[in-house]
Design a protein around this motif. Structure first.
Motif, PDB file in Angstrom:
ATOM      1  N   GLY A  75       0.785  -1.233   0.000  1.00 26.22           N
ATOM      2  CA  GLY A  75       0.000   0.000   0.000  1.00 26.22           C
ATOM      3  C   GLY A  75       0.812   1.274   0.000  1.00 26.22           C
ATOM      4  N   MET A  76       2.009   1.226  -0.560  1.00 28.42           N
ATOM      5  CA  MET A  76       2.875   2.407  -0.536  1.00 28.42           C
ATOM      6  C   MET A  76       2.810   3.248  -1.803  1.00 28.42           C
ATOM      7  SD  MET A  76       6.256   1.160   1.397  1.00 28.42           S
ATOM      8  CE  MET A  76       6.215   0.511   3.041  1.00 28.42           C
ATOM      9  N   GLY A  77       2.062   2.837  -2.801  1.00 32.89           N
ATOM     10  CA  GLY A  77       1.926   3.642  -4.015  1.00 32.89           C
ATOM     11  C   GLY A  77       2.944   3.298  -5.075  1.00 32.89           C
ATOM     12  N   ASN A  78       2.712   3.850  -6.259  1.00 32.53           N
ATOM     13  CA  ASN A  78       3.542   3.509  -7.418  1.00 32.53           C
ATOM     14  C   ASN A  78       4.966   4.048  -7.334  1.00 32.53           C
ATOM     15  OD1 ASN A  78       1.513   2.058  -8.643  1.00 32.53           O
ATOM     16  ND2 ASN A  78       0.728   3.815  -9.783  1.00 32.53           N
ATOM     17  N   ALA A  79       5.143   5.245  -6.817  1.00 35.11           N
ATOM     18  CA  ALA A  79       6.490   5.821  -6.747  1.00 35.11           C
ATOM     19  C   ALA A  79       7.379   4.992  -5.827  1.00 35.11           C
ATOM     20  CB  ALA A  79       6.426   7.261  -6.268  1.00 35.11           C
ATOM     21  N   MET A  80       6.845   4.589  -4.694  1.00 33.72           N
ATOM     22  CA  MET A  80       7.621   3.766  -3.769  1.00 33.72           C
ATOM     23  C   MET A  80       7.802   2.350  -4.322  1.00 33.72           C
ATOM     24  SD  MET A  80       8.478   5.845  -1.512  1.00 33.72           S
ATOM     25  CE  MET A  80       9.080   4.967  -0.099  1.00 33.72           C
ATOM     26  N   ALA A  81       6.822   1.873  -5.092  1.00 32.62           N
ATOM     27  CA  ALA A  81       6.927   0.541  -5.697  1.00 32.62           C
ATOM     28  C   ALA A  81       8.080   0.495  -6.695  1.00 32.62           C
ATOM     29  CB  ALA A  81       5.614   0.160  -6.359  1.00 32.62           C
ATOM     30  N   ILE A  82       8.300   1.584  -7.401  1.00 34.74           N
ATOM     31  CA  ILE A  82       9.439   1.658  -8.325  1.00 34.74           C
ATOM     32  C   ILE A  82      10.747   1.557  -7.543  1.00 34.74           C
ATOM     33  CG2 ILE A  82      10.675   3.174  -9.940  1.00 34.74           C
ATOM     34  CD1 ILE A  82       7.875   4.117 -10.889  1.00 34.74           C
ATOM     35  N   LEU A  83      10.793   2.192  -6.381  1.00 30.25           N
ATOM     36  CA  LEU A  83      11.974   2.074  -5.525  1.00 30.25           C
ATOM     37  C   LEU A  83      12.146   0.624  -5.039  1.00 30.25           C
ATOM     38  CD1 LEU A  83      14.330   3.503  -4.165  1.00 30.25           C
ATOM     39  CD2 LEU A  83      12.786   4.080  -2.280  1.00 30.25           C
ATOM     40  N   GLY A  84      11.036  -0.075  -4.804  1.00 27.03           N
ATOM     41  CA  GLY A  84      11.092  -1.496  -4.452  1.00 27.03           C
ATOM     42  C   GLY A  84      11.693  -2.326  -5.579  1.00 27.03           C
ATOM     43  N   SER A  85      11.325  -1.993  -6.824  1.00 22.20           N
ATOM     44  CA  SER A  85      11.901  -2.677  -7.992  1.00 22.20           C
ATOM     45  C   SER A  85      13.408  -2.494  -8.050  1.00 22.20           C
ATOM     46  CB  SER A  85      11.306  -2.112  -9.286  1.00 22.20           C
ATOM     47  OG  SER A  85      10.001  -2.486  -9.448  1.00 22.20           O
ATOM     48  N   ILE A  86      13.824  -1.266  -7.866  1.00 20.11           N
ATOM     49  CA  ILE A  86      15.255  -0.946  -7.928  1.00 20.11           C
ATOM     50  C   ILE A  86      16.007  -1.660  -6.807  1.00 20.11           C
ATOM     51  CG2 ILE A  86      16.927   0.941  -7.679  1.00 20.11           C
ATOM     52  CD1 ILE A  86      14.763   2.737  -9.075  1.00 20.11           C
ATOM     53  N   THR A  87      15.429  -1.659  -5.612  1.00 22.57           N
ATOM     54  CA  THR A  87      16.069  -2.299  -4.463  1.00 22.57           C
ATOM     55  C   THR A  87      16.254  -3.797  -4.693  1.00 22.57           C
ATOM     56  OG1 THR A  87      15.096  -0.665  -2.965  1.00 22.57           O
ATOM     57  CG2 THR A  87      15.873  -2.724  -1.978  1.00 22.57           C
ATOM     58  N   ALA A  88      15.191  -4.473  -5.111  1.00 22.08           N
ATOM     59  CA  ALA A  88      15.268  -5.928  -5.316  1.00 22.08           C
ATOM     60  C   ALA A  88      16.239  -6.272  -6.441  1.00 22.08           C
ATOM     61  CB  ALA A  88      13.874  -6.481  -5.611  1.00 22.08           C
ATOM     62  N   THR A  89      16.199  -5.515  -7.523  1.00 20.51           N
ATOM     63  CA  THR A  89      17.084  -5.788  -8.660  1.00 20.51           C
ATOM     64  C   THR A  89      18.548  -5.582  -8.280  1.00 20.51           C
ATOM     65  OG1 THR A  89      15.329  -5.073 -10.158  1.00 20.51           O
ATOM     66  CG2 THR A  89      17.560  -5.196 -11.069  1.00 20.51           C
ATOM     67  N   PHE A  90      18.837  -4.459  -7.624  1.00 18.54           N
ATOM     68  CA  PHE A  90      20.206  -4.168  -7.211  1.00 18.54           C
ATOM     69  C   PHE A  90      20.717  -5.226  -6.236  1.00 18.54           C
ATOM     70  CE2 PHE A  90      23.177  -2.045  -4.238  1.00 18.54           C
ATOM     71  CZ  PHE A  90      24.203  -1.795  -5.130  1.00 18.54           C
ATOM     72  N   ALA A  91      19.870  -5.616  -5.285  1.00 13.88           N
ATOM     73  CA  ALA A  91      20.276  -6.610  -4.287  1.00 13.88           C
ATOM     74  C   ALA A  91      20.548  -7.969  -4.926  1.00 13.88           C
ATOM     75  CB  ALA A  91      19.196  -6.739  -3.213  1.00 13.88           C
ATOM     76  N   LEU A  92      19.773  -8.334  -5.946  1.00 10.78           N
ATOM     77  CA  LEU A  92      19.975  -9.627  -6.610  1.00 10.78           C
ATOM     78  C   LEU A  92      21.286  -9.648  -7.395  1.00 10.78           C
ATOM     79  CD1 LEU A  92      18.353 -12.349  -7.191  1.00 10.78           C
ATOM     80  CD2 LEU A  92      17.980 -11.336  -9.430  1.00 10.78           C
TER      81      LEU A  92
END
Length: 191
Positions: free
Chosen positions: A75-92
């Motif tokens: 429930g954090m919205g699209n802008a924060m979801a994009i940051l989630g994408s970046i975080t998961a991708t970078f961490a992998l």
């Protein structure tokens, strides 16, 4: 807090996910669906399908979509979801980057030694096991239904699975073409 959990989760998946993207799928599903409950099995299956159809490695694509979906479902919205994408991708990707930098020189020097060759011989069956686990984990009632719940969907899904296996294994049909054929068949038969 979810960003730290995403980073740690995908960092460890990147660190221990031998066998490439397909080998990582069972690890990713175990973490994002069963351990953290960031998404449902159905959502994860959709992510795998989209990851296979989009350009790039399936493991990285899956991490990107999982990061987005996890934060969006929180429930954090699209802008924060994009940051989630970046975080998961970078961490992998980070463990592979670090390991490649550290061992690239030593690997070239010791590549032909019996110890290194033995390590690779031991990893091959593990990679096959991870790929098999990824396949079996996706064979759920969410994807295939059940004969008692929805016989039409179950038998069509099973037939599409078998046709895809035979088409790619024996007739050497391009996997992208098979994905498109199955998407069209699913649209026509299951809609």
């Amino acid at each position: 807090m979810i960003f730290l959990q995403l980073f740690i989760t995908f960092f460890f998946i990147g660190l221990f996910g031998f066998g490439g993207g397909y080998g990582m799928l069972s690890l990713i599903q175990g973490e994002v669906v069963h351990h953290w409950h960031w998404m449902t099995t159905s959502e994860f299956t959709d992510i795998v399908a989209i990851s296979q159809m989009t350009p790039g490695p399936i493991g990285i694509n899956s991490a990107t979509y999982c990061g987005y979906t996890a934060v969006h479902n929180a429930g954090m919205g699209n802008a924060m979801a994009i940051l989630g994408s970046i975080t998961a991708t970078f961490a992998l990707v980070l463990p592979s980057l670090i390991l490649m930098i550290l061992i690239s020189r030593m690997f070239m020097k010791y590549m032909n030694t019996s110890v290194v060759q033995s390590v690779f011989m031991g990893l091959r069956p593990a990679v096959v096991g991870l790929l098999g686990a990824a396949t079996l984990l996706l064979m759920t009632s969410d994807n295939f239904s059940t004969p008692s719940q929805n016989p039409w969907q179950f038998w069509i899904s099973t037939a599409l699975f078998a046709a895809t296996f035979v088409g790619t294994m024996y007739f050497k049909i391009n996997p992208i073409r098979m994905i498109l054929y199955c998407a069209l068949a699913g649209l026509l038969l299951l809609y």
